[in-house]
Design a protein around this motif. Structure first.
Motif, mmCIF file in Angstrom:
data_model
loop_
_atom_site.group_PDB
_atom_site.id
_atom_site.type_symbol
_atom_site.label_atom_id
_atom_site.label_comp_id
_atom_site.label_asym_id
_atom_site.label_seq_id
_atom_site.Cartn_x
_atom_site.Cartn_y
_atom_site.Cartn_z
ATOM 1 N N ASP A 61 0.886 -1.203 -0.037
ATOM 2 C CA ASP A 61 0.065 -0.143 -0.093
ATOM 3 C C ASP A 61 0.996 1.169 0.005
ATOM 4 O O ASP A 61 1.846 1.203 0.469
ATOM 5 N N GLY A 62 0.335 2.135 -0.804
ATOM 6 C CA GLY A 62 1.247 3.533 -0.540
ATOM 7 C C GLY A 62 0.423 4.684 -1.090
ATOM 8 O O GLY A 62 -0.964 4.629 -1.463
ATOM 9 N N ASP A 63 0.900 5.720 -1.476
ATOM 10 C CA ASP A 63 0.345 6.926 -1.851
ATOM 11 C C ASP A 63 0.946 7.714 -3.016
ATOM 12 O O ASP A 63 1.880 7.619 -3.129
ATOM 13 N N LEU A 64 0.340 8.257 -3.938
ATOM 14 C CA LEU A 64 0.817 9.005 -5.008
ATOM 15 C C LEU A 64 -0.129 10.499 -5.023
ATOM 16 O O LEU A 64 -1.056 10.738 -4.619
ATOM 17 N N THR A 65 0.977 11.387 -5.526
ATOM 18 C CA THR A 65 0.212 12.701 -5.484
ATOM 19 C C THR A 65 0.279 13.312 -6.759
ATOM 20 O O THR A 65 1.024 13.160 -7.525
ATOM 21 N N TYR A 66 -0.961 13.973 -7.140
ATOM 22 C CA TYR A 66 -1.226 14.559 -8.372
ATOM 23 C C TYR A 66 -1.921 15.825 -7.904
ATOM 24 O O TYR A 66 -2.465 16.238 -7.020
ATOM 25 N N THR A 67 -1.725 16.566 -9.205
ATOM 26 C CA THR A 67 -2.604 17.989 -9.238
ATOM 27 C C THR A 67 -4.039 17.661 -9.711
ATOM 28 O O THR A 67 -4.211 16.639 -10.461
ATOM 29 N N TRP A 68 -4.912 18.459 -9.287
ATOM 30 C CA TRP A 68 -6.308 18.296 -9.960
ATOM 31 C C TRP A 68 -6.168 18.347 -11.681
ATOM 32 O O TRP A 68 -7.016 17.800 -12.196
ATOM 33 N N ASP A 69 -5.312 19.273 -12.122
ATOM 34 C CA ASP A 69 -5.335 19.400 -13.519
ATOM 35 C C ASP A 69 -5.076 18.005 -14.086
ATOM 36 O O ASP A 69 -5.349 17.717 -15.089
ATOM 37 N N GLU A 70 -4.160 17.376 -13.466
ATOM 38 C CA GLU A 70 -3.468 16.126 -14.128
ATOM 39 C C GLU A 70 -4.667 14.974 -13.853
ATOM 40 O O GLU A 70 -4.859 14.276 -15.113
ATOM 41 N N ILE A 71 -5.153 15.073 -12.965
ATOM 42 C CA ILE A 71 -6.609 14.238 -12.850
ATOM 43 C C ILE A 71 -7.484 14.227 -13.963
ATOM 44 O O ILE A 71 -8.053 13.666 -14.600
ATOM 45 N N ILE A 72 -7.832 15.775 -14.146
ATOM 46 C CA ILE A 72 -8.743 15.898 -15.148
ATOM 47 C C ILE A 72 -8.205 15.815 -16.568
ATOM 48 O O ILE A 72 -8.884 15.048 -17.392
ATOM 49 N N GLU A 73 -7.115 15.952 -17.069
ATOM 50 C CA GLU A 73 -6.346 15.516 -18.328
ATOM 51 C C GLU A 73 -6.438 14.029 -18.321
ATOM 52 O O GLU A 73 -6.614 13.618 -19.600
ATOM 53 N N VAL A 74 -6.169 13.314 -17.534
ATOM 54 C CA VAL A 74 -6.364 11.850 -17.569
ATOM 55 C C VAL A 74 -7.756 11.175 -17.757
ATOM 56 O O VAL A 74 -7.811 10.455 -18.859
ATOM 57 N N LEU A 75 -8.708 11.849 -16.992
ATOM 58 C CA LEU A 75 -10.148 11.207 -17.290
ATOM 59 C C LEU A 75 -10.943 12.226 -18.075
ATOM 60 O O LEU A 75 -11.938 11.354 -18.484
ATOM 61 N N GLY A 76 -10.841 13.170 -18.294
ATOM 62 C CA GLY A 76 -11.597 14.325 -18.973
ATOM 63 C C GLY A 76 -12.023 13.789 -20.470
ATOM 64 O O GLY A 76 -13.241 13.694 -20.675
ATOM 65 N N PRO A 77 -10.780 13.216 -21.083
ATOM 66 C CA PRO A 77 -11.216 12.873 -22.592
ATOM 67 C C PRO A 77 -12.190 11.654 -22.618
ATOM 68 O O PRO A 77 -12.925 11.669 -23.487
ATOM 69 N N PHE A 78 -12.279 10.905 -21.574
ATOM 70 C CA PHE A 78 -13.290 9.805 -21.499
ATOM 71 C C PHE A 78 -14.567 10.170 -21.338
ATOM 72 O O PHE A 78 -15.651 9.210 -21.313
ATOM 73 N N MET A 79 -14.891 11.386 -20.586
ATOM 74 C CA MET A 79 -16.172 11.813 -20.316
ATOM 75 C C MET A 79 -16.552 12.789 -21.196
ATOM 76 O O MET A 79 -17.627 13.506 -20.787
ATOM 77 N N ILE A 80 -16.184 12.959 -22.505
ATOM 78 C CA ILE A 80 -16.637 13.907 -23.425
ATOM 79 C C ILE A 80 -18.140 13.426 -23.921
ATOM 80 O O ILE A 80 -18.996 14.108 -23.805
ATOM 81 N N ASP A 81 -18.000 11.998 -23.903
ATOM 82 C CA ASP A 81 -19.285 11.223 -24.067
ATOM 83 C C ASP A 81 -19.293 10.618 -22.752
ATOM 84 O O ASP A 81 -18.531 10.487 -21.695
ATOM 85 N N GLU A 82 -20.572 10.060 -22.355
ATOM 86 C CA GLU A 82 -20.762 9.295 -21.243
ATOM 87 C C GLU A 82 -19.971 8.122 -21.040
ATOM 88 O O GLU A 82 -19.988 7.540 -21.792
ATOM 89 N N ALA A 83 -19.282 7.976 -19.675
ATOM 90 C CA ALA A 83 -18.371 6.500 -19.380
ATOM 91 C C ALA A 83 -18.863 6.244 -18.088
ATOM 92 O O ALA A 83 -19.192 6.752 -16.960
ATOM 93 N N PRO A 84 -18.840 4.771 -18.090
ATOM 94 C CA PRO A 84 -19.199 4.107 -16.990
ATOM 95 C C PRO A 84 -18.104 4.362 -15.878
ATOM 96 O O PRO A 84 -16.895 4.152 -16.215
ATOM 97 N N GLU A 85 -18.290 4.465 -14.424
ATOM 98 C CA GLU A 85 -17.392 4.391 -13.624
ATOM 99 C C GLU A 85 -16.402 3.593 -13.577
ATOM 100 O O GLU A 85 -15.082 3.827 -13.333
ATOM 101 N N PRO A 86 -16.772 2.129 -13.554
ATOM 102 C CA PRO A 86 -15.527 1.204 -13.384
ATOM 103 C C PRO A 86 -14.800 1.227 -14.553
ATOM 104 O O PRO A 86 -13.363 1.020 -14.276
ATOM 105 N N ALA A 87 -14.822 1.605 -15.860
ATOM 106 C CA ALA A 87 -14.082 2.120 -16.807
ATOM 107 C C ALA A 87 -13.244 3.308 -16.667
ATOM 108 O O ALA A 87 -12.010 3.147 -16.715
ATOM 109 N N LEU A 88 -13.800 4.365 -16.130
ATOM 110 C CA LEU A 88 -13.028 5.532 -15.783
ATOM 111 C C LEU A 88 -12.063 5.045 -14.566
ATOM 112 O O LEU A 88 -10.645 5.585 -14.495
#
Length: 348
Positions: A229-256
């Motif tokens: 177990d451990g931790d990683l640190t991210y900026t909110w912009d990086e999180i949006i850059e990673v997930l955002g393109p998949f949510m331009i259209d609707e995406a299921p939470e398990p896939a995200l």
């Protein structure tokens, strides 16, 4: 509507074969569906489990007593009495049929032991606490069952069984049509509200280059199963850059979530100085529920995502997420490549 009722017939067997046949014939002539031990399929399931299932599906329950108590379970109770008690426990309407002359059963069709005879007498008293009719012979029993069941059905309505093409009553069709009309109205209102004023990002919450620490579990195989177990640190912009393109259209939470797991795994594999184990086989990363929930809550608080609204199959239980207009604009500002008019000097 043509409705048929399943009726469970309970009794000892070898001493009442003719009587059971007469009862089944009477039930068939009433367009009922007889059910009993002789109709149970052979299989690996234990007998009592099969019997319980058939009783649970039955609309009415008939118990026929003769001169025998019958084979007993490990608890010392006959299967017939156990079936009767289970039907009563379920609230299924029951009716008993007892011999008009209990002591007049032919030799060979009565219990040989006093203990069994005593249990039969006690069981007969229990049955007679509810509606019962007395029978003299097989033919008499058949006619008593017909009249008795008609009375039971009249005073204790049950769902019964209907043909599939007749199952939906006119009232049900009207109710479904009314519900569909209401759904259409709600969908219309939702569409109208979605074309209203654009939602703006709420920058009162952490965003941009502000950081968040996310917990994860790192798993794989290296001379046996391993995990850390451990931790990683991210900026909110990086999180949006990673997930955002998949949510331009609707995406299921398990896939995200799986998309972000792969992103975290890539970070672990490329950062060997951060103390993570390397070289594992079948390596994977799983973000904790708490950290994933923190991402979803934060993006919703920022008004960058919202739940999906597209129609789905009844079996699809996943939650779907999509970018709001503000989320789409913010993603474009992060990911789009702009042109510049700068002049770049070439080296001599």
């Amino acid at each position: 509507m043509d409705r048929r009722y399943q009726v469970f017939i309970s009794s000892t067997f070898t001493d009442l074969i003719d009587e059971r046949r007469e009862v089944m014939q009477a039930l068939l002539e009433m367009d009922c569906l007889p059910a009993g031990m002789e109709l149970l399929p052979a299989g690996d399931t234990d007998q009592w489990t099969l019997i319980k299932g058939v009783i649970e599906q039955s609309d009415y329950y008939l118990v026929i007593l003769g001169g025998r108590y019958g084979s007993v379970t490990e608890e010392g109770v006959s299967y017939t009495e156990k079936e009767y008690d289970y039907a009563v426990e379920l609230g299924i309407p029951v009716m008993g049929f007892v011999p008009a002359e209990p002591d007049g059963s032919p030799v060979g069709k009565t219990d040989r032991s006093d203990a069994a005879a005593k249990k039969l007498a006690e069981f007969r008293e229990k049955v007679q606490l509810k509606m019962t009719k007395k029978w003299k012979n097989a033919e008499d029993l058949g006619s008593k069952v017909t009249r008795g069941l008609m009375h039971l059905i009249k005073n204790n309505p049950r769902p019964g069984w209907v043909r599939g093409d007749q199952a939906m009553m006119p009232e049900t069709r009207a109710e479904i049509a009314e519900l569909n009309a209401k759904i259409a109205q709600f969908e219309k209102k939702e569409v109208e509200s979605s074309v209203g004023p654009p939602v703006q990002m709420d920058d009162a919450f952490a965003h941009g280059e502000e950081e968040v620490e996310l917990s994860l579990r790192h798993k794989g195989f290296d001379y046996g199963y391993k995990e850390e177990d451990g931790d990683l640190t991210y900026t909110w912009d990086e999180i949006i850059e990673v997930l955002g393109p998949f949510m331009i259209d609707e995406a299921p939470e398990p896939a995200l979530r799986e998309t972000f797991n792969k992103h975290m795994l890539s970070d672990i594999q490329s950062d060997t100085e951060d103390g993570w184990a390397t070289g594992w086989r079948e390596e994977s990363v799983e973000i904790t529920d708490r950290s994933w929930g923190a991402i979803i809550v934060q993006l919703r608080a920022l008004r960058l995502i919202t739940t999906g609204t597209k129609k789905r199959t009844a079996s699809d239980k996943a939650v779907y997420w999509k970018l709001t207009q503000a989320g789409d604009e913010y993603l474009v500002s992060l990911r789009a490549v702009s042109t510049t008019a700068k002049n770049v000097e070439r080296p001599e």
